[in-house]
Scaffold this active site. Sequence first.
Site: not given
Length: 784
Positions: A373-374, A602
């Site tokens: 979405g730049k 993680e």
Amino acid sequence: MSALQASLLLRPLPSPLPPRRRLPLPSSSASFPRAGHHRRLPLPLRALASEGPQPAPSPAPDPPPPELPAAPEAEEVVGTAAAEGGGKVEEEELEDLVEKGRAWVLALAAAVVAAARRFFDWVVSGDWMSWWPFWRPDRRLQRLIDDADANPADPAKQSALLHELNKFSPEDVIKRFEQRSHAVDSRGVAEYLRALILTNGIADYLPDEQSGRSASLPALLQELKQRVSGNEDKPFMNPGISEKQPLHVVMVDPKATGRSTRFAQEIFSTVLFTIAVGLMWVMGAAALQKYIGSLGGIGASGVGSSSSYSPKELNKDIMPEKNVKTFKDVKGCDDAKKELEEVVEYLKNPSKFTRLGGKLPKGILLTGSPGTGKTLLAKAIAGEAGVPFFYRAGSEFEEMFVGVGARRVRSLFQAAKKKAPCIVFIDEIDAVGSTRKQWEGHTKKTLHQLLVEMDGFEQNEGIIVMAATNLPDILDPALTRPGRFDRHIVVPNPDVRGRQEILELYLQDKPVSSDVDVNAIARSTPGFNGADLANLVNIAAIKAAVEGADKLAAAQLEFAKDRIIMGTERKSMFISDESKKACLFKLLYFILRELILTAYHESGHAIVALNTQGAHPIHKATILPRGSALGMVTQLPSQDETSISKKQLLARLDVCMGGRVAEELIFGEDNVTTGARNDLHTATELAQYMVSNCGMSDAIGPVHVKERPSVEMQSRIDAEVVKLLREAYGRVKRLLKKHEKQLHALANALLERETLTADEINKVVHPYQEEPQLSFQEEDFALT
């Protein structure tokens, strides 16, 4: 040029005026040489060759202006013109013309011709045309003739005249030599013999068997010897009399006689060729310019058009309302949107920031993977900001002509300066902003111009440059430094909440069935970006239209998701139901296993960071793929660090080992994956840095080891590095066994939400901080 030349160029015509005095006309033999390859004798030499030197005629006074004669006189003039000019008009026709009263026409024509002749004689007799190149040989020849006639006893000047005259007409050389009115020397005799050979006159002195004529060449040579005997010159040889004095005859190629002619022709042809090439070049350049101009026609952006250099400005007044984007249309990237909202607020209300000394950022660089979405964020800024918005694509700067890119950059910023404050957006800036290479000169010029415009000698106040790229690593460091791009905003892939917001945005204008669970679809599409989700909704809408459904159902959305993830179904291939169930089970197993393994990996990093003194605070943990990593735990220091203690370095070693140790504890030693290779690489580099550079090893001591140590020293360093890594591995294993319940809780939270902030992680692990270690039975139950 004399009046004699003019008299030969124009045929004599009768004139009502008294004729001017003229030189005698030359003979035909002097006017036209026998050999066709010789140049024509200049007009002044024809009378010279036939009659010898003549005194220069005294100029006659110009006659008075002519008056129109009466009819009887005109009849007489016509008769005279017919007799002297050799005209073909019959006397009867002339009488008819006189009777009809048209004799004055003939008289007027004769007067005009006579006036033209006098004007031509005046022009030719002067030096008006002496500057023409073809006139120069005639001037030289005329000068030699005048010198020779003025000095008839000078053999040198006579020989010079014969030598020059031999180039044009050898017949005139023979005639002038045989007149015996001028002194000669050996060079003059040589020119005379040369003229005899060129005109084939030497054959008259050779023996002829058919006619019985004897050779008279020896007599000719004897005569020539007598002519030059009285001059101060070398004794003249008498060739041909004996064997000791043979006669040497040289056969001359007729082409050699026209050497000067060929030289002039070569010069003339060279000039013509140069002119032709120049004309072709000019015509080609004009055609190319016209072609380039045609590229910039209506709707085109060719190089030759003025519109190709002018930037594109967004005009919201003429755009359709649905194409105008705002921040309400941007979902899934709240952090990036928040930073850009500050820029828009600054443009709308600059006094709010300038009162505290704040300055407008000069550049904003949007980075991220494709489809995040730049460009949509740039469109939203264009719709929200109340300032002009200029935009260009990075590929639009460069074309086949060198210098076009730099010119378009200048045009872009010149237009922006006129409407400051404004925003300039360059999409895919890596097309012109990549690292400079030696062999890409044209690209460097464009980049240099962009660097100067953004932060050069002249300041561009009020211009914000925005750019978007998928490859920030290849951008030139001079372009990405502060002062040009002050802010680097990363637009990541959306998490579960972001994907849910994006799906709700794309489904809000479509009829949706009640069985659609947007939250469930968002959870089942990990790794999808905004473009993928828009494609999912579009495929589902097309599927529903094909099936004739009135609303979008969960089945169509599930079909679209499977098509994007797994591709199109191959219905032509038969697969049994048992195989279908097995493949689906394996696919789900591998997907869930990968996610679970990443979540525990993680979580191991996060638990070690939370429970180790000296470790940096956690900023965020995610199991979404980031670059080459399947997940990531980011840590940010609480303050600036100028030096790092050994305790902090050991804490970093422990955090690096947390992921691999968690995999070993949960899945067993045989199921440890390669996902920890980057962690091991970082830990090894850190341990080697501690031992070699910082002197944090008891075995090595406080020593800074050079880059290439000895073999013994290198082995000791390697042993100490391995020792540090094994000690860190043992500490982490004991710590995770102690806080294993926190590890399970955090892994489950990551599987549910995919991304957790520091506060959310603390909320998850806080209830289990004081509880004792789990037993093996409880551990098996937690795994189940």
